[in-house]
Design a protein around this motif. Structure first.
Motif, mmCIF file in Angstrom:
data_model
loop_
_atom_site.group_PDB
_atom_site.id
_atom_site.type_symbol
_atom_site.label_atom_id
_atom_site.label_comp_id
_atom_site.label_asym_id
_atom_site.label_seq_id
_atom_site.Cartn_x
_atom_site.Cartn_y
_atom_site.Cartn_z
ATOM 1 N N GLY A 171 -1.901 -10.175 -8.463
ATOM 2 C CA GLY A 171 -0.595 -9.656 -8.849
ATOM 3 C C GLY A 171 -0.726 -8.476 -9.787
ATOM 4 O O GLY A 171 -1.460 -7.519 -9.524
ATOM 5 N N ARG A 172 -0.024 -8.563 -10.921
ATOM 6 C CA ARG A 172 -0.031 -7.429 -11.862
ATOM 7 C C ARG A 172 -1.344 -7.315 -12.633
ATOM 8 O O ARG A 172 -1.591 -6.304 -13.305
ATOM 9 N N MET A 173 -2.211 -8.339 -12.570
ATOM 10 C CA MET A 173 -3.511 -8.281 -13.245
ATOM 11 C C MET A 173 -4.501 -7.517 -12.370
ATOM 12 O O MET A 173 -5.492 -8.050 -11.870
ATOM 13 N N SER A 174 -4.211 -6.238 -12.194
ATOM 14 C CA SER A 174 -4.982 -5.403 -11.291
ATOM 15 C C SER A 174 -4.976 -3.971 -11.801
ATOM 16 O O SER A 174 -4.131 -3.588 -12.615
ATOM 17 N N HIS A 175 -5.944 -3.188 -11.316
ATOM 18 C CA HIS A 175 -5.976 -1.756 -11.625
ATOM 19 C C HIS A 175 -6.265 -1.004 -10.332
ATOM 20 O O HIS A 175 -7.120 -1.434 -9.546
ATOM 21 N N PRO A 176 -5.587 0.122 -10.085
ATOM 22 C CA PRO A 176 -5.815 0.862 -8.840
ATOM 23 C C PRO A 176 -7.271 1.219 -8.587
ATOM 24 O O PRO A 176 -7.705 1.287 -7.431
ATOM 25 N N ASP A 177 -8.044 1.431 -9.639
ATOM 26 C CA ASP A 177 -9.450 1.803 -9.460
ATOM 27 C C ASP A 177 -10.283 0.658 -8.882
ATOM 28 O O ASP A 177 -11.401 0.897 -8.407
ATOM 29 N N ASN A 178 -9.771 -0.554 -8.951
ATOM 30 C CA ASN A 178 -10.552 -1.715 -8.508
ATOM 31 C C ASN A 178 -10.227 -2.175 -7.092
ATOM 32 O O ASN A 178 -10.892 -3.076 -6.578
ATOM 33 N N THR A 179 -9.202 -1.607 -6.462
ATOM 34 C CA THR A 179 -8.755 -2.097 -5.162
ATOM 35 C C THR A 179 -9.234 -1.171 -4.039
ATOM 36 O O THR A 179 -9.474 0.023 -4.265
ATOM 37 N N PRO A 180 -9.359 -1.685 -2.824
ATOM 38 C CA PRO A 180 -9.860 -0.860 -1.715
ATOM 39 C C PRO A 180 -8.979 0.343 -1.413
ATOM 40 O O PRO A 180 -9.480 1.402 -1.033
ATOM 41 N N HIS A 181 -7.666 0.188 -1.582
ATOM 42 C CA HIS A 181 -6.746 1.279 -1.240
ATOM 43 C C HIS A 181 -6.304 2.077 -2.456
ATOM 44 O O HIS A 181 -5.538 3.030 -2.343
ATOM 45 N N HIS A 182 -6.756 1.667 -3.662
ATOM 46 C CA HIS A 182 -6.468 2.376 -4.917
ATOM 47 C C HIS A 182 -4.965 2.507 -5.161
ATOM 48 O O HIS A 182 -4.495 3.517 -5.704
ATOM 49 N N ARG A 183 -4.237 1.455 -4.798
ATOM 50 C CA ARG A 183 -2.793 1.469 -5.033
ATOM 51 C C ARG A 183 -2.434 0.662 -6.276
ATOM 52 O O ARG A 183 -3.189 -0.205 -6.729
ATOM 53 N N GLN A 184 -1.261 0.953 -6.785
ATOM 54 C CA GLN A 184 -0.693 0.216 -7.905
ATOM 55 C C GLN A 184 -0.593 -1.266 -7.562
ATOM 56 O O GLN A 184 -0.332 -1.648 -6.427
ATOM 57 N N GLY A 185 -0.823 -2.121 -8.553
ATOM 58 C CA GLY A 185 -0.678 -3.545 -8.332
ATOM 59 C C GLY A 185 0.754 -3.923 -7.999
ATOM 60 O O GLY A 185 1.689 -3.163 -8.253
ATOM 61 N N VAL A 186 0.924 -5.111 -7.420
ATOM 62 C CA VAL A 186 2.259 -5.603 -7.061
ATOM 63 C C VAL A 186 2.516 -6.905 -7.802
ATOM 64 O O VAL A 186 1.589 -7.640 -8.157
ATOM 65 N N ALA A 187 3.802 -7.195 -8.035
ATOM 66 C CA ALA A 187 4.161 -8.352 -8.853
ATOM 67 C C ALA A 187 5.625 -8.708 -8.626
ATOM 68 O O ALA A 187 6.351 -7.965 -7.949
ATOM 69 N N PRO A 188 6.075 -9.823 -9.188
ATOM 70 C CA PRO A 188 7.501 -10.167 -9.056
ATOM 71 C C PRO A 188 8.417 -9.078 -9.604
ATOM 72 O O PRO A 188 9.468 -8.794 -9.019
ATOM 73 N N SER A 189 8.020 -8.475 -10.735
ATOM 74 C CA SER A 189 8.825 -7.421 -11.362
ATOM 75 C C SER A 189 7.903 -6.345 -11.929
ATOM 76 O O SER A 189 6.709 -6.581 -12.140
#
Length: 353
Positions: free
Chosen positions: A103-121
């Motif tokens: 969820g929101r405990m993410s950083h774009p630099d760490n994901t395969p697609h380098h996208r903003q994290g997603v979350a309920p709000s």
């Protein structure tokens, strides 16, 4: 004999004992999410416990939070996990893959697609995260649309099917420790006004839908969930209604007949006792920092059916044998928890060494 050394039936499986290896992030997967080369040896070394729960494993690109954590949604992931499950089964063990959406405990630099994290709000957790370039503040996530919430449920379902294809005995939904499922529980992370926000019933809906979808896909007796009532990590505040949310959730999940609920206990003993009464299947209890001389106490009292341990199993591949023989335990090396090589991963000595 310590009661945790007795066998127990859990769902469709007969476990050799009542000890569980809790999920622990080790950050040793490839950058594409395929489990690392040493992972099969690491898990097989610890197959003496009744049940292994794997490190948190993302069900989609959007679900990744940390660097080099494994996935379970591509053919390469499935092939990598099949080596692990086969190695554990060859040693007579059982293994559930933990499905974790950060969820929101993410950083774009760490994901395969380098996208903003997603979350309920779109509410940032107010903390930092380690990335390839060092610590960075976690940006505010993007709020999932109602349709995207439903798509995320489908992602969990597909990942569960992939885990079974990879030879896993089941899956544990990570509904704890401030990640996506728990973010839906907490008003501090969930300000939604649709059917997934507001009331207790609405905030519990996502967890129930994920569990129901997975149970429908692979069977309720191969589906489980981990919860951590009262967690306050990384901006999570479940508010005054928190205990009642978990009472409602336990009763609703109980109707599904899941294999187990795994409680990461945060100290609310009356709530834990209520969950024990509301939940009629297997209950696994994890008390962080439990001293060795208390191992087996919750099974002996009837409060839990199994007990989960992290650091002691990490540092002692022959954890069960050391309990049986009252042998000294290796100390865990905190400096090698995340990333790296075999050091602090597969090189902890066993008694026979």
């Amino acid at each position: 004999m310590n009661p945790v050394l007795n066998p127990i039936r859990m769902g469709r499986y007969m476990l050799a004992n009542r000890l569980v290896m809790a999920a622990m992030t080790r950050s040793r997967a490839s950058y594409d999410g395929t489990p690392g080369e040493l992972a099969a040896e690491y898990y097989a070394q610890r197959a003496g416990v009744g049940l292994i729960v794997t490190e948190g494993t993302q069900p989609s690109d959007d679900a990744q939070g940390y660097l080099t954590t494994p996935g379970i949604y591509t053919p390469a992931h499935i092939a990598g996990w099949r080596k692990i499950t086969s190695a554990v089964h060859d040693k007579g063990g059982h293994i559930f893959v933990q499905l974790m959406h950060a969820g929101r405990m993410s950083h774009p630099d760490n994901t395969p697609h380098h996208r903003q994290g997603v979350a309920p709000s779109a509410i940032a957790p107010g903390t930092g995260m380690f990335t390839a370039t060092g610590m960075q503040d976690i940006p505010a996530p993007r709020e999932l649309t109602t349709e995207e919430v439903r798509q995320t449920v489908a992602d969990f379902r597909r990942a569960a099917r992939s885990a079974i294809e990879a030879g896993a005995d089941g899956v544990e939904i990570h509904g704890a420790n401030a990640y996506l499922v728990q973010q839906f529980f907490a008003p501090s992370a969930n300000a939604r006004t649709d059917e997934y926000g507001g009331s207790i019933e609405n905030r519990a809906r996502f967890a129930i839908e994920v569990a129901s979808a997975i149970a429908g896909e692979i069977g309720a007796d191969r589906t489980a969930i981990r919860l951590s009532p009262g967690t306050t990590t990384w901006g999570i505040d479940e508010g005054a209604e928190g205990p009642d949310l978990y009472r409602y959730l336990a009763a609703e999940l109980d109707k599904l007949g899941l294999a187990y609920v795994h409680i990461m206990h945060q100290g609310n003993e009356p709530l834990l006792a209520d969950i024990r009464k509301l939940w009629h299947q297997t209950l696994i209890l994890n008390r962080p920092g439990r001293p060795r001389d208390q191992i087996g106490a919750d099974v002996a009292s009837g409060l839990a059916d199994l007990e989960a341990y992290g650091q002691m199993v990490l540092a002692n591949p022959d954890f069960v044998l050391r309990l049986k023989t009252n042998a000294a335990m290796n100390e865990a090396d905190h400096n090698t928890y995340f990333g790296g090589t075999a050091r602090g991963y597969t090189d902890y000595p066993a008694l026979n060494d």
